[in-house]
Design an enzyme around this catalytic site. Structure first.
Site, mmCIF file in Angstrom:
data_model
loop_
_atom_site.group_PDB
_atom_site.id
_atom_site.type_symbol
_atom_site.label_atom_id
_atom_site.label_comp_id
_atom_site.label_asym_id
_atom_site.label_seq_id
_atom_site.Cartn_x
_atom_site.Cartn_y
_atom_site.Cartn_z
ATOM 1 N N SER A 101 11.602 57.055 20.621
ATOM 2 C CA SER A 101 10.805 58.282 20.742
ATOM 3 C C SER A 101 9.464 58.107 21.430
ATOM 4 O O SER A 101 8.787 59.106 21.701
ATOM 5 C CB SER A 101 10.588 58.902 19.360
ATOM 6 O OG SER A 101 11.717 59.652 18.971
ATOM 7 N N LYS A 150 8.661 60.200 24.506
ATOM 8 C CA LYS A 150 8.060 61.539 24.502
ATOM 9 C C LYS A 150 6.666 61.564 25.123
ATOM 10 O O LYS A 150 6.193 62.626 25.539
ATOM 11 C CB LYS A 150 8.016 62.084 23.075
ATOM 12 C CG LYS A 150 9.391 62.365 22.465
ATOM 13 C CD LYS A 150 9.271 62.923 21.061
ATOM 14 C CE LYS A 150 10.614 63.327 20.486
ATOM 15 N NZ LYS A 150 11.468 62.197 20.122
ATOM 16 N N SER A 157 7.780 64.484 16.199
ATOM 17 C CA SER A 157 8.866 63.817 16.927
ATOM 18 C C SER A 157 10.064 64.752 17.065
ATOM 19 O O SER A 157 11.205 64.394 16.766
ATOM 20 C CB SER A 157 9.278 62.510 16.236
ATOM 21 O OG SER A 157 9.930 61.644 17.135
#
Length: 475
Positions: A123, A126, A309
């Site tokens: 993640s 991102k 997230s």
């Protein structure tokens, strides 16, 4: 056993006493009592900025960097190595741990342990998505869902604008979301009280597969993600109810197998159109618009994506980068566009592979040096539109996916509490963290730590990553 696509699951910890005011005190105390940051810089760094005026689209030509007022002394490479080397090589992190630490003010590399290795970023991907969408769409852009007249009498067409936060009514999952009940009211008014008899839903804004290459089998069915469609409500969740606390953000979040159809059926119910008269299709060019609603601002969506997230929001923002750069609204188009924007921002993209915008794909690759370069650019004065990236990053011991990290099991603050601001990343076998940290002497460092061959549970690996960020804060 954790899910193969497990996001930032956190252990519940109580008694945490840090407040935003304490975070501010910690930052100033870390500078040895000196005012290392002007007050407005501290508020910027901690996401406490006054909301930007939305009535003017004019870009800011230049702005002082977030760290331009920093007066602390940067640690030496030897000091950073002494702080991190033993922690980096701990067996809990496995044999593939790539690290980059950079002094933001000068861009000097202070620690390089395989920083050019294209690792699985999970993640932390991102951050690139956030930077790219802020650079292309800008913080004030909103996605628009419209309804237009159909080709035949009695038909209306719901045209998806890529907004995953759209909701049916007043109790939606995302704050400030566009509402289908309000859109239905606009349509009824435009039709002069005449009820439509057929609803067509148009999702042609997106193309290609709705599932990214490299996603685990359960990635598109919840609780962590969903199929990427141009039309969806509540992030494709089957229920808009938000969890009571941050620990449960990713728990019980079942997603629709057909997000676009689910959204269309919800809208049809509000219009009084029977489910049997709902069908996919496309709007005619130049069709009369009957109503529209908009998403929250891109800046707000970036904060949601980074802080929680949120994988579904991430894929929507990645598609916006593709569309802004003239690429197809697909996973491939988004990957191409994000790399293009990173290059334009001066971020090196050697070894970068972008299969999605969320980091759920196990085929994504990002070197730590690329991530620290991106963070340094965002903190500088050349790209002020990227400032919102920092406002969205969770704060150690305080918010988002770092709410119970950089603290002891009893909830007491560790050195990184309030001073680490970072994006976490977790897949089975992958533990990652990347962001910025204020050192004890008041210097801002960018760091990226990517461990993509974790041999055991990621809970233990995350504790090792936290030990490394605490060590940086203590320098």
């Amino acid at each position: 056993m954790p899910s193969p696509a497990e996001p930032e699951r956190r252990k519940s910890r109580r008694g945490l006493w840090i407040s935003l005011a304490t975070v501010l005190i910690l930052v100033l105390a870390a500078a040895g009592g000196a005012v290392a940051f002007a007050p407005d810089r501290v508020r910027e760094l901690l996401g406490q900025t006054t909301p930007a005026n939305t009535w003017t689209p004019d870009p800011v030509a230049s702005a002082a960097g977030v760290l331009s007022a920093a007066t602390g002394t940067a640690p030496t490479s030897e000091q950073v190595k002494a702080a991190l080397e033993d922690l980096r090589t701990h067996t809990d992190l496995g044999p593939s741990v790539s690290v980059s630490v950079v002094d933001v003010a000068t861009g000097q590399s202070l620690y390089d342990a395989g920083s050019s290795h294209p690792a699985v970023p999970a993640s932390t991907t991102k951050m690139a998505t956030a930077a790219a969408v802020l650079a292309t769409r800008g913080p004030d852009y909103r996605m628009t869902t419209t309804v237009v007249a159909g080709a035949n009498d009695g038909e209306v067409v719901l045209v998806g604008g890529g907004d995953p936060t759209l909701t049916a009514g007043a109790t939606g999952y995302y704050p400030g979301a566009g509402r289908l009940d309000q859109l239905a009211a606009q349509v009824k008014a435009a039709l002069g009280g005449k009820s439509p008899t057929k609803l067509i839903y148009d999702t042609s804004l997106y193309s290609g597969s709705s599932i990214a290459e490299g996603w685990d089998d359960d990635a598109a069915v919840g609780p962590y993600g969903a199929r990427a469609t141009a039309l969806a409500i509540d992030g494709a969740r089957t229920s808009p109810k938000r969890p009571k606390n941050v620990d449960d953000l990713h728990a019980g979040q079942a997603r629709s197998a057909q997000p676009d159809k689910a959204a269309a059926l919800a809208f049809a119910k509000l219009l009084g159109v029977p489910a049997s008269a709902v069908t996919p299709g496309t709007a005619s060019a130049g069709a009369q618009q009957l109503g529209s609603v908009q998403s929250p601002r891109i800046e707000n969506l970036v904060e949601i994506m980074l802080g929680e997230s949120d994988n579904v929001v991430a894929e929507a923002l990645a598609r916006q980068v593709a569309l802004a750069k003239g690429q197809p609204g697909s996973f491939a188009g988004a990957g191409t566009a994000i790399k293009q924007v990173l290059t334009e921002l001066g971020v090196p993209t050697t070894g970068v592979v972008i299969k999605d915008g969320s980091g759920l794909s196990r085929l994504d690759r990002q070197p730590p040096a690329m991530q620290t370069a991106l963070l340094a650019q965002a903190a500088g004065d050349q790209h002020p539109q990227l400032r919102s990236l920092f406002a969205g990053l969770p704060v150690g011991g305080w918010s988002g996916t770092l709410s119970d990290r950089n603290t002891t099991t009893a909830g007491s603050p560790e050195p990184g509490a309030g001073l680490v601001r970072a994006k976490t990343g977790t897949l089975t076998g992958v533990a990652a963290i990347a962001g910025i940290v204020v050192t004890k002497d008041g210097r801002l460092l960018a760091f990226s730590i990517l461990a993509d061959a974790v041999p055991t549970g990621t809970d233990t690996a995350r504790e090792r990553l936290d030990a490394m960020t605490n060590a940086l804060a203590a320098l």
